[in-house]
Scaffold this motif. Structure first.
Motif, PDB file in Angstrom:
ATOM      1  N   SER A  65       0.868  -1.173   0.000  1.00  0.00           N
ATOM      2  CA  SER A  65       0.000   0.000   0.000  1.00  0.00           C
ATOM      3  C   SER A  65       0.908   1.228   0.000  1.00  0.00           C
ATOM      4  CB  SER A  65      -0.893   0.001   1.243  1.00  0.00           C
ATOM      5  OG  SER A  65      -1.729   1.146   1.262  1.00  0.00           O
ATOM      6  N   GLU A  66       0.691   2.143  -0.942  1.00  0.00           N
ATOM      7  CA  GLU A  66       1.584   3.291  -1.109  1.00  0.00           C
ATOM      8  C   GLU A  66       0.766   4.580  -1.100  1.00  0.00           C
ATOM      9  OE1 GLU A  66       4.536   1.036  -4.293  1.00  0.00           O
ATOM     10  OE2 GLU A  66       2.598   1.874  -4.892  1.00  0.00           O
ATOM     11  N   THR A  67       1.221   5.524  -0.298  1.00  0.00           N
ATOM     12  CA  THR A  67       0.563   6.824  -0.213  1.00  0.00           C
ATOM     13  C   THR A  67       1.605   7.921  -0.347  1.00  0.00           C
ATOM     14  OG1 THR A  67      -1.147   5.958   1.266  1.00  0.00           O
ATOM     15  CG2 THR A  67      -0.863   8.348   1.207  1.00  0.00           C
ATOM     16  N   VAL A  68       1.362   8.883  -1.244  1.00  0.00           N
ATOM     17  CA  VAL A  68       2.219  10.060  -1.328  1.00  0.00           C
ATOM     18  C   VAL A  68       1.444  11.228  -0.708  1.00  0.00           C
ATOM     19  CG1 VAL A  68       1.468  10.676  -3.672  1.00  0.00           C
ATOM     20  CG2 VAL A  68       3.660  11.494  -2.815  1.00  0.00           C
ATOM     21  N   THR A  69       2.094  11.910   0.214  1.00  0.00           N
ATOM     22  CA  THR A  69       1.473  13.040   0.905  1.00  0.00           C
ATOM     23  C   THR A  69       2.160  14.320   0.453  1.00  0.00           C
ATOM     24  OG1 THR A  69       0.968  11.650   2.819  1.00  0.00           O
ATOM     25  CG2 THR A  69       0.908  14.038   3.154  1.00  0.00           C
ATOM     26  N   VAL A  70       1.384  15.237  -0.106  1.00  0.00           N
ATOM     27  CA  VAL A  70       1.913  16.486  -0.657  1.00  0.00           C
ATOM     28  C   VAL A  70       1.321  17.647   0.143  1.00  0.00           C
ATOM     29  CG1 VAL A  70       2.187  17.921  -2.714  1.00  0.00           C
ATOM     30  CG2 VAL A  70       2.017  15.429  -2.939  1.00  0.00           C
ATOM     31  N   GLY A  71       2.189  18.333   0.876  1.00  0.00           N
ATOM     32  CA  GLY A  71       1.719  19.467   1.675  1.00  0.00           C
ATOM     33  C   GLY A  71       0.621  19.093   2.639  1.00  0.00           C
ATOM     34  N   GLY A  72       0.668  17.892   3.193  1.00  0.00           N
ATOM     35  CA  GLY A  72      -0.313  17.439   4.172  1.00  0.00           C
ATOM     36  C   GLY A  72      -1.506  16.723   3.591  1.00  0.00           C
ATOM     37  N   SER A  73      -1.645  16.671   2.255  1.00  0.00           N
ATOM     38  CA  SER A  73      -2.784  15.977   1.621  1.00  0.00           C
ATOM     39  C   SER A  73      -2.332  14.616   1.103  1.00  0.00           C
ATOM     40  CB  SER A  73      -3.346  16.809   0.469  1.00  0.00           C
ATOM     41  OG  SER A  73      -3.820  18.050   0.926  1.00  0.00           O
ATOM     42  N   PRO A  74      -2.963  13.523   1.552  1.00  0.00           N
ATOM     43  CA  PRO A  74      -2.549  12.178   1.118  1.00  0.00           C
ATOM     44  C   PRO A  74      -3.260  11.747  -0.168  1.00  0.00           C
ATOM     45  CG  PRO A  74      -4.174  11.988   2.860  1.00  0.00           C
ATOM     46  CD  PRO A  74      -3.967  13.463   2.632  1.00  0.00           C
ATOM     47  N   PHE A  75      -2.519  11.033  -1.010  1.00  0.00           N
ATOM     48  CA  PHE A  75      -3.057  10.465  -2.245  1.00  0.00           C
ATOM     49  C   PHE A  75      -2.523   9.040  -2.401  1.00  0.00           C
ATOM     50  CE2 PHE A  75      -2.604  15.007  -2.750  1.00  0.00           C
ATOM     51  CZ  PHE A  75      -3.829  15.411  -3.266  1.00  0.00           C
ATOM     52  N   ALA A  76      -3.406   8.129  -2.739  1.00  0.00           N
ATOM     53  CA  ALA A  76      -2.984   6.739  -2.949  1.00  0.00           C
ATOM     54  C   ALA A  76      -2.277   6.611  -4.289  1.00  0.00           C
ATOM     55  CB  ALA A  76      -4.179   5.803  -2.902  1.00  0.00           C
ATOM     56  N   LEU A  77      -1.153   5.890  -4.282  1.00  0.00           N
ATOM     57  CA  LEU A  77      -0.524   5.451  -5.529  1.00  0.00           C
ATOM     58  C   LEU A  77      -0.936   4.014  -5.846  1.00  0.00           C
ATOM     59  CD1 LEU A  77       3.134   6.810  -5.344  1.00  0.00           C
ATOM     60  CD2 LEU A  77       1.104   7.876  -6.344  1.00  0.00           C
ATOM     61  N   SER A  78      -1.057   3.212  -4.813  1.00  0.00           N
ATOM     62  CA  SER A  78      -1.454   1.825  -5.011  1.00  0.00           C
ATOM     63  C   SER A  78      -2.939   1.752  -5.313  1.00  0.00           C
ATOM     64  CB  SER A  78      -1.126   0.998  -3.767  1.00  0.00           C
ATOM     65  OG  SER A  78      -1.651   1.613  -2.602  1.00  0.00           O
ATOM     66  N   GLU A 107       1.762  10.766 -11.363  1.00  0.00           N
ATOM     67  CA  GLU A 107       1.910  12.209 -11.164  1.00  0.00           C
ATOM     68  C   GLU A 107       0.792  12.682 -10.248  1.00  0.00           C
ATOM     69  OE1 GLU A 107       4.030  15.898 -12.429  1.00  0.00           O
ATOM     70  OE2 GLU A 107       4.241  13.969 -13.418  1.00  0.00           O
ATOM     71  N   VAL A 108       1.185  13.339  -9.125  1.00  0.00           N
ATOM     72  CA  VAL A 108       0.219  13.854  -8.162  1.00  0.00           C
ATOM     73  C   VAL A 108       0.621  15.269  -7.782  1.00  0.00           C
ATOM     74  CG1 VAL A 108      -0.852  13.562  -5.905  1.00  0.00           C
ATOM     75  CG2 VAL A 108      -0.184  11.545  -7.223  1.00  0.00           C
ATOM     76  N   ARG A 109      -0.099  16.262  -8.264  1.00  0.00           N
ATOM     77  CA  ARG A 109       0.088  17.667  -7.882  1.00  0.00           C
ATOM     78  C   ARG A 109       1.547  18.113  -7.970  1.00  0.00           C
ATOM     79  NH1 ARG A 109      -4.201  19.190  -3.030  1.00  0.00           N
ATOM     80  NH2 ARG A 109      -6.074  18.548  -4.188  1.00  0.00           N
ATOM     81  N   LEU A 142       6.546   9.708   0.992  1.00  0.00           N
ATOM     82  CA  LEU A 142       6.023   8.461   0.411  1.00  0.00           C
ATOM     83  C   LEU A 142       5.995   7.425   1.516  1.00  0.00           C
ATOM     84  CD1 LEU A 142       5.189   6.624  -1.980  1.00  0.00           C
ATOM     85  CD2 LEU A 142       7.632   6.198  -2.348  1.00  0.00           C
ATOM     86  N   THR A 143       4.821   6.920   1.820  1.00  0.00           N
ATOM     87  CA  THR A 143       4.658   5.906   2.868  1.00  0.00           C
ATOM     88  C   THR A 143       4.273   4.584   2.213  1.00  0.00           C
ATOM     89  OG1 THR A 143       3.909   7.598   4.418  1.00  0.00           O
ATOM     90  CG2 THR A 143       3.470   5.304   4.997  1.00  0.00           C
ATOM     91  N   VAL A 144       5.031   3.549   2.517  1.00  0.00           N
ATOM     92  CA  VAL A 144       4.812   2.236   1.911  1.00  0.00           C
ATOM     93  C   VAL A 144       4.560   1.222   3.025  1.00  0.00           C
ATOM     94  CG1 VAL A 144       5.757   0.439   0.434  1.00  0.00           C
ATOM     95  CG2 VAL A 144       6.346   2.838   0.006  1.00  0.00           C
ATOM     96  N   THR A 145       3.428   0.543   2.931  1.00  0.00           N
ATOM     97  CA  THR A 145       3.057  -0.466   3.932  1.00  0.00           C
ATOM     98  C   THR A 145       2.997  -1.832   3.267  1.00  0.00           C
ATOM     99  OG1 THR A 145       1.723   1.157   5.125  1.00  0.00           O
ATOM    100  CG2 THR A 145       1.341  -1.182   5.629  1.00  0.00           C
ATOM    101  N   PRO A 146       3.838  -2.777   3.676  1.00  0.00           N
ATOM    102  CA  PRO A 146       3.742  -4.139   3.122  1.00  0.00           C
ATOM    103  C   PRO A 146       2.628  -4.929   3.807  1.00  0.00           C
ATOM    104  CG  PRO A 146       5.624  -3.985   4.603  1.00  0.00           C
ATOM    105  CD  PRO A 146       5.001  -2.617   4.565  1.00  0.00           C
ATOM    106  N   TRP A 147       1.789  -5.532   3.000  1.00  0.00           N
ATOM    107  CA  TRP A 147       0.722  -6.382   3.517  1.00  0.00           C
ATOM    108  C   TRP A 147       1.158  -7.839   3.371  1.00  0.00           C
ATOM    109  CZ3 TRP A 147      -3.264  -4.697   6.329  1.00  0.00           C
ATOM    110  CH2 TRP A 147      -3.510  -3.320   6.319  1.00  0.00           C
TER     111      TRP A 147
END
Length: 659
Positions: A65-78, A107-109, A142-147
């Motif tokens: 599970s991958e999330t990119v957070t830009v200026g405090g706003s999270p967006f899923a990449l996965s 591409e996210v913001r 970039l936060t990556v969580t292995p399941w």
């Protein structure tokens, strides 16, 4: 062959997850997820390790599970369909999937994230590499969580399982997974579970959901204006390689395998690289073997003998081919070759009538390619024993009758490739004298006659028996009014014996044929008219009352359709070799077959990128079914590519029958 999936291919979640990729490690382990980097099957995994090659597979890291957070706003990449939480929708930000990497670009913001994945050959190790280009003017993480699952392939995780996250490793159920984070930090977190929905399993009646667990995560940061590279490596050994080394090794191997066949067309080079996925080690025998298909199958004797010429000989892997043939020769019993090598000390299963005869065909092709007379002499006693046991009789009702034809099948045995059994019901009961088995029988006798002098033996008796078999074959199987062959010569005739099926094509395409040229032409024409599709051959003519146009649904429904119309790619090999033979490998014949092969190219980019599948629907072949990567599909297509460029590689010998 370069092919990339772009923004129009990700119009919605279903389309983004339609296709997948496959990486393998030469042990039977693999890495496979969808083009959107989601698990759409219970058999998908970022790291499906193989702890005892090639069959003991362990689902360790199911997905990320991958999330990119830009200026405090999270967006899923996965991307992932979830049963107990909102779906992850990273497909909305996905601009490119390049299966040659494989590589993804998001591409996210103003933040571009590129992901690459690689698997180490010969190891149960997978690397995930990220490049983050931050042009957002804001800090990003970039936060990556292995399941995790830590269960055998196909197993079920329960909520009673605990995962212990420690520096550099995770432990659960007596197993340890090691990890390294390059450029970021690993953090333990309270264990939690999620339930995944498997959109590609549900329609086939397989378990539609699966449980995963998370116990830690990785965090990477990129300041405004920074371009940063990060990486994760997961494996079963404490000393993990650097991610870039894993990627570089994978790139070198792919290039080498694409060039291994020496063939020129992009299709042939793609198939040559694809073949590498199936040649793996077998720990129990100490030799090589061929995995029949991903994600469902292990190694089977029949599939191995059909796939070997293309996957091993066309690609120049003669040592691997020899290792495989030597292993099977060592396990010959009563003239039969194993169809399955069980684990845990169990004896092999010998429930196949064709594997031994196809072994002799592989021996013929191997000797022609490698010129290895020493190996021929080594296994000659096995070759002789196969023919003798088939002549006098062996298990599963296999014996030669007084006319020279070969019988096979008894009771509930299903010993040809059309081998489905549903309890006490046989959807394709081919007991008696199956046409392809008798074509293999004739071919085997001619092969032994030709090889005998190099083995210091007399080939005349084999030629004499082949003459007798050939005459009887033409009498028994030829249907003059329909200008094709029966499917089975039965002891008690039934409509099934005259059904129009693709099995007759191997009477034309084996190195030695019992047919006249006119007969062979009729066979090829009947196959083309009723069974041919660009993706494969139908297993039954569409006008047959037993024809099933769709393969899908619960297991019983699927089994009833499996050989009753379903399209299989691998018989295209026999059909195209037959067309080349009938055309005397002229420039026109080769151009016609190449034109048909070109129609197969789109199949490489539907389903599993760069691979050919097991089957398609028989009515209107479209989406692939069954295994998304199948050894004999790849091997037979590759053989045809080689025969177009190097006609001598087809192994044809002898001439058409005269009467």
């Amino acid at each position: 062959m370069q092919y990339q999936y772009g923004r129009p291919d990700f119009a919605d979640a279903a389309r983004a997850q339609q296709n997948c990729f496959l990486l393998t490690n030469g042990l039977g382990g693999y890495c496979s997820l969808s083009a959107a980097f989601s698990a759409t099957r219970g058999d998908h995994a970022l790291l499906m390790a193989c702890t005892h090659a090639p069959t003991e597979r362990m689902d360790l890291v199911h997905r990320l599970s991958e999330t990119v957070t830009v200026g405090g706003s999270p967006f899923a990449l996965s991307t992932q369909d979830l049963a107990d939480a909102p779906d992850e929708d990273g497909w909305r930000h996905l601009n490119l999937f390049d299966p040659a990497g494989p590589r993804w670009v998001y591409e996210v913001r103003g933040v571009r994230v590129t992901r690459r994945v690689a698997m180490a050959y010969g190891q149960n190790t997978v690397a995930v590499l990220y490049t983050v280009e931050n042009r957002a003017g804001l800090p990003c993480t970039l936060t990556v969580t292995p399941w995790l699952r830590f269960v055998p392939k196909g197993g079920r995780l329960t909520r009673r399982r605990s995962f212990c996250w420690e520096p550099g490793r995770v432990r659960s159920g007596g197993r340890t997974l090691y990890f390294s984070a390059e450029g970021g930090a690993a953090e333990a977190m309270p264990q939690r579970f999620e339930t995944l929905r498997f959109c590609h399993d549900a329609p086939d009646g397989r378990t539609p959901t699966g449980l995963c667990a998370a116990a830690g995560r990785f965090v990477f940061a990129a300041a405004p204006g920074e371009n940063r590279t990060f990486a994760l490596v997961f494996g079963l050994t404490p000393r993990l390689p650097r991610a870039q080394a894993v990627l570089a090794g994978q790139t070198r191997r792919r290039r080498a395998q694409a060039a291994a066949s020496g063939l020129r067309t992009p299709l042939a080079r793609t198939l040559s690289a694809a073949a590498d996925a199936f040649l793996v080690r077998r720990e129990s025998t100490g030799g090589m073997t061929i995995v029949a298909g991903y994600p469902f199958f292990a190694d089977w004797g029949r599939d191995t003998m059909i796939a070997l010429p293309g996957c091993a000989l066309t690609t120049g892997r003669y040592a691997d081919a020899k290792s495989i043939l030597r292993t099977f020769a060592a396990h010959e019993k009563d003239g039969l070759m194993p169809n399955l090598f069980p684990e845990n000390g169990a004896p092999p299963r010998y429930n196949t009538a064709d594997a031994a005869l196809l072994f002799l065909n592989c021996l013929w092709l191997y000797r022609r390619a490698a010129g290895d007379d020493d190996f021929l002499r080594e296994v000659w006693p096995v070759a002789q024993r196969i023919v003798e046991k088939y002549r006098t009789g062996t298990r599963h009702g296999i014996f030669m009758d007084d006319t020279g034809l070969l019988h096979a099948g008894a009771g509930l045995d299903q010993v040809t490739w059309m081998d489905v059994r549903i309890g006490d019901h046989l959807p394709t009961p081919r007991h008696g004298c199956p046409v392809e088995l008798n074509a293999y029988w004739y071919n085997a006798l001619r092969i032994l006659a030709r090889l005998a002098p190099a083995a210091g033996a007399d080939g005349a008796p084999y030629d004499a028996l082949a003459d007798r078999v050939g005459r009887r074959f033409r009498q028994a199987f030829w249907m003059p009014e329909e200008r094709r062959l029966r499917d089975v010569v039965e002891d008690v005739p039934s409509p099934a014996g005259t059904q129009l099926r693709p099995n007759q094509i191997w009477a034309v395409s084996m190195p030695f044929t019992p047919l006249t040229r006119a007969m062979a032409s009729g066979v090829a024409d009947s196959v083309r008219r009723a069974l041919w599709t660009p993706c494969g051959l139908r297993t039954l003519a569409p006008d047959d009352p037993e024809f099933h146009p769709v393969y899908g649904g619960p297991q019983r429904v699927r089994d009833l359709a499996y050989h009753q119309g379903t399209v299989w790619p691998f018989p295209l090999g026999g059909y195209y070799l037959a067309e080349l033979r009938l055309g005397n490998f002229s420039a026109e014949a080769r151009a016609a077959v190449q034109a048909d092969l070109d129609l197969l190219v789109p199949a490489l980019w539907e389903g599993c990128a760069g691979q050919l599948p097991e089957i398609y629907d028989g009515g209107a072949p479209g989406a692939s079914r069954g295994c998304f990567a199948q050894a004999w599909s790849v091997g037979e297509a590759l053989r045809v590519c080689e025969a177009v460029e190097r006609p001598e590689a087809a192994g044809f010998a002898g001439s058409w029958a005269k009467d």
